[in-house]
Design a protein around this motif. Structure first.
Motif, PDB file in Angstrom:
ATOM      1  N   LEU A  34     -20.595  11.694  51.715  1.00  0.00           N
ATOM      2  CA  LEU A  34     -20.841  11.681  53.161  1.00  0.00           C
ATOM      3  C   LEU A  34     -19.683  11.025  53.911  1.00  0.00           C
ATOM      4  CD1 LEU A  34     -24.643  10.827  53.075  1.00  0.00           C
ATOM      5  CD2 LEU A  34     -23.615  12.930  53.987  1.00  0.00           C
ATOM      6  N   LEU A  35     -19.094   9.992  53.319  1.00  0.00           N
ATOM      7  CA  LEU A  35     -17.921   9.375  53.943  1.00  0.00           C
ATOM      8  C   LEU A  35     -16.755  10.361  53.992  1.00  0.00           C
ATOM      9  CD1 LEU A  35     -18.046   5.815  52.311  1.00  0.00           C
ATOM     10  CD2 LEU A  35     -18.610   6.414  54.670  1.00  0.00           C
ATOM     11  N   ASN A  36     -16.601  11.121  52.928  1.00  0.00           N
ATOM     12  CA  ASN A  36     -15.544  12.140  52.905  1.00  0.00           C
ATOM     13  C   ASN A  36     -15.797  13.207  53.958  1.00  0.00           C
ATOM     14  OD1 ASN A  36     -14.714  15.043  51.492  1.00  0.00           O
ATOM     15  ND2 ASN A  36     -13.176  13.445  51.252  1.00  0.00           N
ATOM     16  N   GLU A  37     -17.066  13.600  54.086  1.00  0.00           N
ATOM     17  CA  GLU A  37     -17.429  14.581  55.105  1.00  0.00           C
ATOM     18  C   GLU A  37     -17.115  14.061  56.507  1.00  0.00           C
ATOM     19  OE1 GLU A  37     -21.519  16.680  56.791  1.00  0.00           O
ATOM     20  OE2 GLU A  37     -21.425  16.060  54.682  1.00  0.00           O
ATOM     21  N   GLY A  38     -17.247  12.756  56.701  1.00  0.00           N
ATOM     22  CA  GLY A  38     -16.987  12.164  58.010  1.00  0.00           C
ATOM     23  C   GLY A  38     -15.527  11.854  58.265  1.00  0.00           C
ATOM     24  N   VAL A  47     -13.546   9.737  56.497  1.00  0.00           N
ATOM     25  CA  VAL A  47     -13.121   8.389  56.118  1.00  0.00           C
ATOM     26  C   VAL A  47     -12.060   8.509  55.028  1.00  0.00           C
ATOM     27  CG1 VAL A  47     -13.846   6.187  55.136  1.00  0.00           C
ATOM     28  CG2 VAL A  47     -15.360   7.420  56.700  1.00  0.00           C
ATOM     29  N   PRO A  48     -10.883   7.878  55.199  1.00  0.00           N
ATOM     30  CA  PRO A  48      -9.839   7.942  54.163  1.00  0.00           C
ATOM     31  C   PRO A  48     -10.364   7.463  52.813  1.00  0.00           C
ATOM     32  CG  PRO A  48      -8.980   6.974  56.181  1.00  0.00           C
ATOM     33  CD  PRO A  48     -10.461   7.085  56.367  1.00  0.00           C
ATOM     34  N   ASP A  49      -9.825   8.019  51.740  1.00  0.00           N
ATOM     35  CA  ASP A  49     -10.343   7.730  50.406  1.00  0.00           C
ATOM     36  C   ASP A  49     -10.335   6.245  50.064  1.00  0.00           C
ATOM     37  OD1 ASP A  49     -10.945  10.342  49.910  1.00  0.00           O
ATOM     38  OD2 ASP A  49      -9.217  10.748  48.613  1.00  0.00           O
ATOM     39  N   ARG A  50      -9.233   5.558  50.377  1.00  0.00           N
ATOM     40  CA  ARG A  50      -9.189   4.145  50.021  1.00  0.00           C
ATOM     41  C   ARG A  50     -10.209   3.350  50.831  1.00  0.00           C
ATOM     42  NH1 ARG A  50      -3.643   0.958  49.384  1.00  0.00           N
ATOM     43  NH2 ARG A  50      -3.703   2.155  47.451  1.00  0.00           N
ATOM     44  N   ALA A  51     -10.346   3.664  52.104  1.00  0.00           N
ATOM     45  CA  ALA A  51     -11.338   2.979  52.940  1.00  0.00           C
ATOM     46  C   ALA A  51     -12.751   3.262  52.424  1.00  0.00           C
ATOM     47  CB  ALA A  51     -11.193   3.416  54.394  1.00  0.00           C
ATOM     48  N   ALA A  52     -12.971   4.499  51.976  1.00  0.00           N
ATOM     49  CA  ALA A  52     -14.282   4.840  51.431  1.00  0.00           C
ATOM     50  C   ALA A  52     -14.543   4.072  50.134  1.00  0.00           C
ATOM     51  CB  ALA A  52     -14.366   6.343  51.178  1.00  0.00           C
ATOM     52  N   ALA A  53     -13.530   3.977  49.285  1.00  0.00           N
ATOM     53  CA  ALA A  53     -13.683   3.277  48.008  1.00  0.00           C
ATOM     54  C   ALA A  53     -13.962   1.796  48.224  1.00  0.00           C
ATOM     55  CB  ALA A  53     -12.424   3.468  47.159  1.00  0.00           C
ATOM     56  N   TRP A  54     -13.235   1.189  49.152  1.00  0.00           N
ATOM     57  CA  TRP A  54     -13.431  -0.235  49.418  1.00  0.00           C
ATOM     58  C   TRP A  54     -14.693  -0.484  50.245  1.00  0.00           C
ATOM     59  CZ3 TRP A  54      -7.894  -2.427  50.828  1.00  0.00           C
ATOM     60  CH2 TRP A  54      -7.063  -2.292  49.712  1.00  0.00           C
ATOM     61  N   MET A  71     -14.382   1.439  59.001  1.00  0.00           N
ATOM     62  CA  MET A  71     -13.809   2.197  57.894  1.00  0.00           C
ATOM     63  C   MET A  71     -12.993   3.379  58.392  1.00  0.00           C
ATOM     64  SD  MET A  71     -17.174   2.026  55.434  1.00  0.00           S
ATOM     65  CE  MET A  71     -16.554   3.176  54.218  1.00  0.00           C
ATOM     66  N   LEU A  72     -13.413   3.942  59.515  1.00  0.00           N
ATOM     67  CA  LEU A  72     -12.687   5.084  60.077  1.00  0.00           C
ATOM     68  C   LEU A  72     -11.376   4.668  60.725  1.00  0.00           C
ATOM     69  CD1 LEU A  72     -15.668   7.065  61.627  1.00  0.00           C
ATOM     70  CD2 LEU A  72     -14.057   7.965  59.922  1.00  0.00           C
ATOM     71  N   THR A  73     -11.308   3.456  61.241  1.00  0.00           N
ATOM     72  CA  THR A  73     -10.133   3.056  62.007  1.00  0.00           C
ATOM     73  C   THR A  73      -9.229   2.055  61.295  1.00  0.00           C
ATOM     74  OG1 THR A  73     -11.407   1.300  63.113  1.00  0.00           O
ATOM     75  CG2 THR A  73     -11.340   3.460  64.181  1.00  0.00           C
ATOM     76  N   ALA A  74      -9.781   1.321  60.298  1.00  0.00           N
ATOM     77  CA  ALA A  74      -8.959   0.300  59.628  1.00  0.00           C
ATOM     78  C   ALA A  74      -7.853   0.941  58.824  1.00  0.00           C
ATOM     79  CB  ALA A  74      -9.842  -0.551  58.724  1.00  0.00           C
TER      80      ALA A  74
END
Length: 233
Positions: free
Chosen positions: A136-140, A142-149, A223-226
């Motif tokens: 869902l984060l990928n669908e939105g 969110v960059p992979d590293r931000a999603a992982a963290w 997560m989207l902006t950091a």
């Protein structure tokens, strides 16, 4: 009295019902039964062994230790969360619904909520939950590293809320006490605590779904902006 008297005739062990073979799933099922009937504090290797008519040492062939057992209990309780349909709608709404379902499991099992802070599950249902969140984060976007963290943060928030509200202190806190606390916060000395006085009622407002929804939005927006740069790079 003859030797054929049933009261004196020994029973061969071969005629006794055979005990079912021990399995990891059987041990987890027994642990879940004890959890629901007696609480997590009674879920010990000795208690499970008694329920399964075996010795505690036999369980360690299938379960590493008590922490491993607790992790498996949590994973089993997550089965309904991961089995539910993802539904339709915006990715953010579906993600919030998924995290709310996870939180509800912890609300329903307060002892498991506290355990979840110190036990790292790794079973199939927990991995499916993590994978669904990552998807869902990928669908939105969110960059992979931000999603992982950020995945860990997203799970930590509902866990912490469940622990706070399931604690003995919270459970025994009376409504009058909560009202008094709110009154104390909103009537602080403005000269001594200027920032608290400025925030006033907002400090104790929005309890429940609204505040939880806002908190998740903060995490997701961050997560989207950091920056996804690693520290020091």
């Amino acid at each position: 009295m003859t030797s054929s008297d049933p009261a004196r005739t020994p029973v061969s062990r071969r005629e006794r019902p055979a005990k079912p073979a021990l399995t990891r799933q059987g041990i987890i099922d027994a642990a879940l039964t004890i959890l629901r009937e007696e609480g997590l504090g009674k879920v010990t290797m000795r208690r499970i062994a008694t329920a399964l008519d075996t010795g505690p040492a036999s369980l360690y062939v299938y379960v590493r230790d008590t922490e491993d057992l607790h992790a498996q209990i949590l994973d089993a309780l997550l089965a309904p969360v991961t089995a539910a349909s993802p539904g339709a709608g915006l990715w953010r709404d579906r993600l919030k619904a998924l995290l709310t379902s996870y939180r509800d499991v912890l609300f329903a099992h307060p002892e498991i909520a506290r355990m979840a802070l110190s036990t790292q599950p790794s079973g199939p249902n927990y991995l499916a939950l993590c994978d669904a969140i990552a998807g869902l984060l990928n669908e939105g976007g969110v960059p992979d590293r931000a999603a992982a963290w950020g995945l860990d943060l997203l799970l930590l928030y509902p866990t912490a809320i469940a622990v706070e509200q399931s604690s003995q202190k919270w459970a025994t806190l009376k409504l009058d006490d909560l009202t008094a606390l709110a009154a104390r916060i909103t009537t602080v000395d403005a000269e001594r605590y200027p920032h608290l006085a400025r925030l006033g009622d907002d400090l104790v407002s929005g309890e429940g779904p609204d505040r939880a929804d806002w908190a998740l939005d903060v995490l997701l927006d961050g997560m989207l902006t950091a920056s996804s740069r690693s520290p020091g790079s």
